[in-house]
Enzyme design. Sequence first.
Site, PDB file in Angstrom:
ATOM      1  N   GLY A   7       0.836  -1.192   0.000  1.00  0.00           N
ATOM      2  CA  GLY A   7       0.000   0.000   0.000  1.00  0.00           C
ATOM      3  C   GLY A   7       0.873   1.244   0.000  1.00  0.00           C
ATOM      4  O   GLY A   7       1.008   1.917   1.016  1.00  0.00           O
ATOM      5  N   ALA A   8       1.499   1.521  -1.152  1.00  0.00           N
ATOM      6  CA  ALA A   8       2.456   2.632  -1.230  1.00  0.00           C
ATOM      7  C   ALA A   8       1.756   3.935  -1.567  1.00  0.00           C
ATOM      8  O   ALA A   8       2.083   4.617  -2.534  1.00  0.00           O
ATOM      9  CB  ALA A   8       3.536   2.324  -2.264  1.00  0.00           C
ATOM     10  N   GLY A   9       0.755   4.277  -0.752  1.00  0.00           N
ATOM     11  CA  GLY A   9       0.084   5.554  -0.911  1.00  0.00           C
ATOM     12  C   GLY A   9       0.887   6.653  -0.262  1.00  0.00           C
ATOM     13  O   GLY A   9       2.121   6.632  -0.281  1.00  0.00           O
ATOM     14  N   ALA A  10       0.206   7.623   0.344  1.00  0.00           N
ATOM     15  CA  ALA A  10       0.895   8.786   0.891  1.00  0.00           C
ATOM     16  C   ALA A  10       1.867   8.401   2.013  1.00  0.00           C
ATOM     17  O   ALA A  10       3.046   8.766   1.977  1.00  0.00           O
ATOM     18  CB  ALA A  10      -0.115   9.809   1.379  1.00  0.00           C
ATOM     19  N   GLY A  12       2.676   5.109   3.038  1.00  0.00           N
ATOM     20  CA  GLY A  12       3.508   3.993   2.611  1.00  0.00           C
ATOM     21  C   GLY A  12       4.607   4.431   1.658  1.00  0.00           C
ATOM     22  O   GLY A  12       5.753   3.976   1.743  1.00  0.00           O
ATOM     23  N   ASN A 102      -4.427   3.549  11.192  1.00  0.00           N
ATOM     24  CA  ASN A 102      -5.156   4.253  12.235  1.00  0.00           C
ATOM     25  C   ASN A 102      -6.186   3.330  12.880  1.00  0.00           C
ATOM     26  O   ASN A 102      -6.637   2.362  12.279  1.00  0.00           O
ATOM     27  CB  ASN A 102      -5.889   5.472  11.653  1.00  0.00           C
ATOM     28  CG  ASN A 102      -4.943   6.622  11.376  1.00  0.00           C
ATOM     29  OD1 ASN A 102      -3.929   6.791  12.051  1.00  0.00           O
ATOM     30  ND2 ASN A 102      -5.273   7.417  10.375  1.00  0.00           N
ATOM     31  N   LYS A 204      -3.495   8.205  19.989  1.00  0.00           N
ATOM     32  CA  LYS A 204      -3.843   8.741  18.673  1.00  0.00           C
ATOM     33  C   LYS A 204      -5.325   8.513  18.368  1.00  0.00           C
ATOM     34  O   LYS A 204      -6.013   9.408  17.861  1.00  0.00           O
ATOM     35  CB  LYS A 204      -2.981   8.100  17.595  1.00  0.00           C
ATOM     36  CG  LYS A 204      -3.221   8.764  16.242  1.00  0.00           C
ATOM     37  CD  LYS A 204      -2.302   8.286  15.165  1.00  0.00           C
ATOM     38  CE  LYS A 204      -2.581   9.114  13.904  1.00  0.00           C
ATOM     39  NZ  LYS A 204      -1.876   8.580  12.737  1.00  0.00           N
ATOM     40  N   ASN A 212     -12.500  13.169  13.754  1.00  0.00           N
ATOM     41  CA  ASN A 212     -12.762  12.748  12.375  1.00  0.00           C
ATOM     42  C   ASN A 212     -14.252  12.731  12.050  1.00  0.00           C
ATOM     43  O   ASN A 212     -14.674  13.377  11.089  1.00  0.00           O
ATOM     44  CB  ASN A 212     -12.116  11.383  12.103  1.00  0.00           C
ATOM     45  CG  ASN A 212     -10.690  11.504  11.629  1.00  0.00           C
ATOM     46  OD1 ASN A 212     -10.415  11.618  10.447  1.00  0.00           O
ATOM     47  ND2 ASN A 212      -9.751  11.498  12.563  1.00  0.00           N
ATOM     48  N   SER A 273      -8.548  13.625   8.093  1.00  0.00           N
ATOM     49  CA  SER A 273      -8.469  12.661   6.996  1.00  0.00           C
ATOM     50  C   SER A 273      -9.854  12.211   6.551  1.00  0.00           C
ATOM     51  O   SER A 273     -10.093  11.994   5.356  1.00  0.00           O
ATOM     52  CB  SER A 273      -7.622  11.454   7.407  1.00  0.00           C
ATOM     53  OG  SER A 273      -8.170  10.819   8.556  1.00  0.00           O
TER      54      SER A 273
END
Length: 342
Positions: A7-10, A12, A102, A204, A212, A273
């Site tokens: 999961g190479a998103g923001a 990652g 999260n 967190k 949220n 988010s």
Amino acid sequence: MKICIYGAGAIGGYMAVMLHRAGADISVVARGEHLKAMQASGLKLLADGQELTAPLRATQNPADLGPQDYVIVALKAHQAWESAETLKPLFGRDTAVVTAQNGVPWWYFYGLSAPHANRRLTSVDPEDRQWNAIGPERVIGCTVYPATEITEPGVIRHIYGNQFGLGEPSRTESVRVARLAEIMTAGGLKPRLYDDIRDDIWLKLWGNLCFNPISALTHATLDVIATEPGTRGLARNMMIEAEHVGGVLGARFRVGVDRRIDGAAAVGAHRTSMLQDLDKGRALEIDALLTAVQEMGRIAGVETPHIDSVLALVQQMARVKGLYPTFPERPVSVPLRAVGQA
């Protein structure tokens, strides 16, 4: 050291570039235009006025990569659940899986003492998919604090922060956590090791579970939510309920409720988010942030009327907009008498 970022998103992608700088053998699992851009030109990170480009092995098929030393799962909770079986080709005998997500993790009760030892959480792991496919013994817990964003396919912008929490669910020190912390530090990240990573998960989560959904329902920024008397009061009541749940289950909160809210207010006009996802028409991460806390309240014997009410509202909003994730719902029965209590 072989590390796959699943999961190479923001977040990652940010970790991938920084760990590549440290000399780790990094591969990434991604999809769509982001994947195509990485395959063509590498992954670019914009940080501190610099442009860092990492030529990474990128694929949509984990079977292309083979067994890893570490697999860092940087997906949202419902995506991680959907992908659990596909991680298996990345596993060797000693592969560790780092849950960089999260909310309440699916392994939360692994290794705890009776009466809740190894209890499953249906709200974040229906049918025990992750528990069975990954195995809690592989897990390293991780909390994520940096803010990053994908500005275009193959390009990630770092906004602020480089801190991560790490810890064994078993509350023990381990060589594998120490080695991971060492390579992260070498890459310019700032890991902090915890005797019980659950305490940092709660700290967190404490803010995420109220700020949220309130932001998604009101479209207000963090500074407004944390200072306007009505929304601040609602957030505070939700946090008090969560603190009671966590405390009954053994968690320790190292700051007070008002200090935590004041810290959120100090961040300024930040769009959470969940509000960003809502604006962009992306599935909302509700179950790991709220439904799981409600479920844990039932396990702990703690009523959570404010959490229940906000959860009901944000779930319905997400369903109406078609943004509730394709994540099998396992609703928890809420006694009617709990809803009206203060």
